[in-house]
Write a protein that holds these residues in place. Structure first.
Motif, mmCIF file in Angstrom:
data_model
loop_
_atom_site.group_PDB
_atom_site.id
_atom_site.type_symbol
_atom_site.label_atom_id
_atom_site.label_comp_id
_atom_site.label_asym_id
_atom_site.label_seq_id
_atom_site.Cartn_x
_atom_site.Cartn_y
_atom_site.Cartn_z
ATOM 1 N N ASN A 1 0.806 -1.217 0.000
ATOM 2 C CA ASN A 1 0.000 0.000 0.000
ATOM 3 C C ASN A 1 0.844 1.276 0.000
ATOM 4 O OD1 ASN A 1 0.826 -0.170 2.712
ATOM 5 N ND2 ASN A 1 -1.230 -0.699 3.437
ATOM 6 N N VAL A 2 1.921 1.290 0.788
ATOM 7 C CA VAL A 2 2.748 2.495 0.906
ATOM 8 C C VAL A 2 4.211 2.101 1.084
ATOM 9 C CG1 VAL A 2 2.362 2.687 3.420
ATOM 10 C CG2 VAL A 2 3.047 4.709 2.138
ATOM 11 N N LEU A 3 5.075 2.846 0.429
ATOM 12 C CA LEU A 3 6.516 2.717 0.616
ATOM 13 C C LEU A 3 7.044 4.062 1.077
ATOM 14 C CD1 LEU A 3 7.613 0.745 -2.575
ATOM 15 C CD2 LEU A 3 7.555 -0.115 -0.223
ATOM 16 N N SER A 4 7.968 4.033 2.013
ATOM 17 C CA SER A 4 8.597 5.249 2.513
ATOM 18 C C SER A 4 10.097 5.155 2.297
ATOM 19 C CB SER A 4 8.320 5.411 4.017
ATOM 20 O OG SER A 4 6.948 5.558 4.249
ATOM 21 N N PHE A 5 10.666 6.245 1.810
ATOM 22 C CA PHE A 5 12.094 6.321 1.552
ATOM 23 C C PHE A 5 12.660 7.501 2.333
ATOM 24 C CE2 PHE A 5 10.122 4.312 -2.109
ATOM 25 C CZ PHE A 5 10.916 3.182 -2.282
ATOM 26 N N PRO A 6 13.058 7.264 3.607
ATOM 27 C CA PRO A 6 13.553 8.366 4.428
ATOM 28 C C PRO A 6 14.934 8.852 3.993
ATOM 29 C CG PRO A 6 13.658 6.293 5.641
ATOM 30 C CD PRO A 6 13.020 5.993 4.315
ATOM 31 N N VAL A 7 15.174 10.128 4.218
ATOM 32 C CA VAL A 7 16.495 10.714 4.040
ATOM 33 C C VAL A 7 17.211 10.495 5.364
ATOM 34 C CG1 VAL A 7 17.718 12.900 3.736
ATOM 35 C CG2 VAL A 7 15.693 12.416 2.386
ATOM 36 N N ALA A 8 18.461 10.146 5.294
ATOM 37 C CA ALA A 8 19.210 9.782 6.495
ATOM 38 C C ALA A 8 19.122 10.809 7.621
ATOM 39 C CB ALA A 8 20.670 9.514 6.147
ATOM 40 N N SER A 9 19.198 12.087 7.325
ATOM 41 C CA SER A 9 19.219 13.065 8.410
ATOM 42 C C SER A 9 18.504 14.358 8.080
ATOM 43 C CB SER A 9 20.660 13.359 8.820
ATOM 44 O OG SER A 9 21.351 13.941 7.734
ATOM 45 N N GLY A 10 17.310 14.284 7.550
ATOM 46 C CA GLY A 10 16.514 15.485 7.299
ATOM 47 C C GLY A 10 17.302 16.633 6.710
ATOM 48 N N LEU A 11 17.542 16.606 5.440
ATOM 49 C CA LEU A 11 18.367 17.614 4.793
ATOM 50 C C LEU A 11 17.634 18.929 4.601
ATOM 51 C CD1 LEU A 11 19.786 15.369 1.935
ATOM 52 C CD2 LEU A 11 20.918 15.985 4.067
ATOM 53 N N VAL B 1 5.474 6.720 -1.513
ATOM 54 C CA VAL B 1 4.812 6.288 -2.741
ATOM 55 C C VAL B 1 3.629 5.417 -2.346
ATOM 56 C CG1 VAL B 1 5.088 5.153 -4.975
ATOM 57 C CG2 VAL B 1 7.070 6.251 -3.894
ATOM 58 N N LEU B 2 2.457 5.729 -2.895
ATOM 59 C CA LEU B 2 1.227 4.988 -2.604
ATOM 60 C C LEU B 2 0.721 4.268 -3.852
ATOM 61 C CD1 LEU B 2 -0.297 7.883 -0.588
ATOM 62 C CD2 LEU B 2 0.091 5.629 0.362
ATOM 63 N N ALA B 3 0.176 3.075 -3.675
ATOM 64 C CA ALA B 3 -0.325 2.255 -4.777
ATOM 65 C C ALA B 3 -1.850 2.312 -4.840
ATOM 66 C CB ALA B 3 0.137 0.813 -4.615
ATOM 67 N N LEU C 1 4.578 9.147 6.664
ATOM 68 C CA LEU C 1 5.331 10.258 7.255
ATOM 69 C C LEU C 1 6.037 9.827 8.535
ATOM 70 C CD1 LEU C 1 2.836 13.198 6.678
ATOM 71 C CD2 LEU C 1 5.123 12.966 5.658
ATOM 72 N N LEU C 2 5.370 9.040 9.349
ATOM 73 C CA LEU C 2 6.003 8.577 10.587
ATOM 74 C C LEU C 2 7.218 7.696 10.286
ATOM 75 C CD1 LEU C 2 2.913 7.890 12.881
ATOM 76 C CD2 LEU C 2 4.496 9.848 12.928
ATOM 77 N N HIS C 3 7.118 6.871 9.251
ATOM 78 C CA HIS C 3 8.287 6.079 8.840
ATOM 79 C C HIS C 3 9.447 6.993 8.441
ATOM 80 C CE1 HIS C 3 7.268 1.898 9.131
ATOM 81 N NE2 HIS C 3 6.204 1.995 8.341
#
Length: 191
Positions: A95-105, A119-121, A148-150
């Motif tokens: 349903n959802v994939l999250s791709f976090p940035v290592a340290s909030g750029l 990304v949502l399907a 977002l929490l991820h």
């Protein structure tokens, strides 16, 4: 780069030190919504629905999303399955994939910190909403909050992590008048 907790504490201000409380802008999140693929027509006013979910999450202090920015792609099962295979070794959509940035750029002078991509399907989101007997818009908002929490480090790999993340999601969704997504689904009774 400052620890997000330290920077938030220093920007909160108080009556005792005479500084100003955070501005409403500091309590928001910037979300770039991209319509990439999939049929999302069953959710009218989808961009507004997504932004409302993101703002609800940003106003929850425990989420630590205030002052962040992220990108969200509305996509299809086919595209999400490709991403899921490439990044998670699973050949099916989710349903959802999250791709976090290592340290909030930070993305520029005075800009909000960029925390990653979601990304949502479309087909999976719609099918799950039907199975749970809830409006697709509610399920979509739940997945926006979840994604977002991820991005800021919440997870559900252990029971303890899942309990914390689910409680936070439920609290945020309640501000949108969305029922607890983790409550058991009541079976139809036939009399």
């Amino acid at each position: 780069m400052n620890d997000p907790c330290d920077s938030r504490r220093s920007s909160e201000g108080s009556e005792q030190d005479g500084s100003e409380p955070p501005s409403p802008a500091a309590q928001t999140i910037e979300l770039d919504v991209v319509h990439e693929a999939g049929d999302w027509s069953s959710v009218p006013d989808i961009d507004n629905i997504i932004r409302r979910a993101a703002q609800a999450a940003a106003t929850e202090p425990e989420a630590e999303l205030a002052g962040a920015s992220a990108a969200l792609a509305l996509s299809s099962d086919e595209h999400v399955a490709t991403l899921n295979a490439a990044y998670r070794g699973k050949s099916s959509p989710t349903n959802v994939l999250s791709f976090p940035v290592a340290s909030g750029l930070p993305v520029g002078s005075g800009a909000q910190r960029f925390i990653g991509d979601i990304v949502l399907a479309a087909e999976t989101v719609a099918a799950e909403a039907v199975a749970m007997r809830i409006p697709t818009s509610h399920h979509l908002q739940h997945l926006v909050v979840h994604g977002l929490l991820h991005l800021v480090g919440f997870d559900h790999e252990t029971d303890e992590e899942a309990t914390r993340m689910e409680a936070l999601e439920t609290r945020i969704l309640a501000t949108l008048d969305i029922a607890d997504p983790y409550a058991p689904i009541e079976a139809d009774s036939e009399e």
